[in-house]
Design an enzyme around this catalytic site. Sequence first.
Site, PDB file in Angstrom:
ATOM      1  CB  SER A 559      -0.881   0.025   1.258  1.00 31.49           C
ATOM      2  OG  SER A 559      -1.442   1.322   1.421  1.00 31.49           O
ATOM      3  CE1 TYR A 572      -4.261  -1.855   5.038  1.00 30.25           C
ATOM      4  CE2 TYR A 572      -3.467   0.365   4.573  1.00 30.25           C
ATOM      5  CZ  TYR A 572      -3.885  -0.877   4.129  1.00 30.25           C
ATOM      6  OH  TYR A 572      -3.927  -1.140   2.783  1.00 30.25           O
TER       7      TYR A 572
END
Length: 680
Positions: A559, A572
């Site tokens: 990501s 995250y």
Amino acid sequence: MVKNAAINPKSMQDVLGDLVQVSRNIGEDSKYVLWGGGNSSVKIEEIDFRGQAAAVLRIKGTGADMKTLTVNDFPGVRLDDIGALRERETMDDDEMASYLAHCMLDPQGPRPSIETLLHGFLPYGTVIHSHADAILALANVEDPEKVIVSALGDRIVVVPYIRPGFTMAKSAAQAVDAMPGAEAMVLLHHGLVTWGRTPMEAYESHIDIVRRAEEFFENHPYPEVGRRARWSPGVRDQLVQRMAPLIRGHLGAKDPVVLRFADDEQLLAFTERDDLEDMARLGVVTPDHLLYTKNVPLVIPAQPDMADSNLDEMVRERIEQYRERYGRYFERYNSGQFVMRSPDPVLVIIPGVGVWSAGPSPSLSRVPLEMYQHAVSILENVEKIGRYQSLSESETFEAEYWPLELSKLSIRPHARELQGKVAMVTGAAAGIGAAIAKRLVKAGAAVVIADRNGERLRDAVKVLAAEGGNDQVSAVVMDVSDESQVMQAFETTVRTYGGLDILVSNAGTAPTGRLTEISLAEWEASLRVNVTGHFLVARQALRLMSRQRTGGNVVFIVSKNALVPGPEFGAYSVAKAAELQLGRIAAIEHGADGIRVNMINPDAIWTDLWSPQLRADRAKAYNIREEDLEDFYRRRSLLRRVVTEEDVAEGVLFFVSERSSRTTGAVLPVDAGIREGFPR
Ligand code: ZN
């Protein structure tokens, strides 16, 4: 009305419709034909392009599959032209093919079957030909004429083996002429031909003859055969897991192959025979199988107590011996005009374990396996009544290197970029993972989709199967953070396709919240899936690829957050940074094995996976309205474009294909350009 006693009385459409129906009935039952084998025809009257009545043979086109036939699969050939050939003495295959091209009613139609003359010469309205198991057992025994009389009666024409073509058609027709009132014809080492005035008559006769042959074998007991004691399922499965990657690695060193495995009761018991090596040398049951299975399988007598290095050496050595034997066979019979086909075995038997088949795709590798399953039941039936006798070696060569038969292979679809490769995609039931799986299927890979949501997985399989076919997609339920589920999923993959070349580690969760608000449980859950999950699947994949020794590709879907953390996304972003580092370590550790490991950093991909909560949270974090979120992400990118799941999938294809063969340890942003997200 055209004068030809054999012409069917009904209208053309009706007769052809009936023929399609009965042909499909035959094609749907694998005990009659497999994979494009067999054919059928009718003789009817039609109006030709000049508006004149013509007697026409409608015969199955070459390569068409009986079980999916339609009326369009039956090109028309003028019977007058074919009848004229019966006067000829000889005709070679090339001449026959070009002659037939001239006889076609519609020159653009599919190429008629290579057994067209056989059908055309027989004086019957409908002719049906199959390679029925029970008939092949009668047709591959010593002294077959005697056995056939006692099994089927004395009204059966028996034709010695000749390769299909003009000579075979002519001798078959002469044999039928010589036995008025004959019921049917057995072509030795090849199959059955029945006939009738109508498709229904020919079909009923076909069913009846095959049933008589089956009853004949049912009335004979199997002889006693010595077998090794059966290994437990656990021992057998361990050998499957250890051997498949070795076999796949050695067979697929140049062009990757997909393996299929079978160990149903009959096959397993066959592999346990003391005389397995002899049985495996017996040769094909019908020349139709030769192109797919080769004449004989390879036997590798692996033992559970052997060390890995010894197993590997044994696989290498046995395959090498097989190739040498095949090369010598080719040299013995090649007159100089042929190019040797791959000398590799297609079927590999491990005694006491089961049978693998290798092919360039999951569906093509299933073909020889299915053929061998039938061959085994035929071999064992023959044992009840006599000695098995297949084609001679020169006949085998003549059948295997028959230009008309080889051309069947040329109508296969062209190889795709990832043909023969096996891929696993985690988190593949929806969103980015589903898009990646779809792209890999389209590129020709066999794809195992993994997800912890079994129900969503079932739906995803249906969608993907529509794209690539049932064989090309397989599903495993797996929670990537559960070690035993991960091990299980890889074992299933090895059983299904023989190994693995591509892992796309994508599964993840996206918990939100400020550090001060996240509970320990939420924190640990994120690390468990978003770090440990990637570790667990990558570890298994790297182990498996190292065993195969044919390189491999791992792609981590990371990501942008790994490089550019966002607010209220701590659990995250920390995990994603660790995942990125995991990928780099894997690239460093496995470069020497030819295994490439690369990372993709997507950002703001709009998928159906964004929960309302996540949308609301992200909008709040950026202090904007929720409905402005998509526009916000678009505007902040350099390209001012929305990024989709398909964009990520294209990046994956780049990394797992030869297009990026000199790249490992790299990070590819798929984010429409975020300056802060430039990797460094
Ligand atoms: Zn045939």
